[in-house]
Design a protein around this motif. Structure first.
Motif: not given
Length: 78
Positions: A2-3, A5-6, A51-52, A55, A58
């Motif tokens: 996930r990191e 992806k961020a 969730r995408d 993200r 955010t």
């Protein structure tokens, strides 16, 4: 994972993030429709897309509040 992806999202500029949010919202609409008609191949995609979007929002908020800068929005050097 996930990191990673961020980090990819942080490489995008604000317009690209907003466009991606629009695409994902449209995809969620289509997934909901297919899920209602019992034609969804993977119902968990709805959760992933929500969730995408969260993200993306955010990271966009971090940028707007000055917590983290997106590329192309750096300090002006005099």
């Amino acid at each position: 994972m996930r990191e990673n992806k961020a980090e990819k999202i942080r490489e995008m500029n604000e317009e690209e993030i907003l466009a991606k949010i629009g695409e994902l919202k449209e995809e969620i609409f289509n997934l909901r429709f297919r899920n209602t008609m019992r034609q969804a191949t993977n119902p968990l995609l709805l959760r992933e897309r929500r969730r995408d979007i969260a993200r993306l929002n955010t990271i966009l908020t971090e940028h707007r509040k000055g917590i983290r800068r997106l590329p192309g929005h750096g300090e002006v050097k005099a």
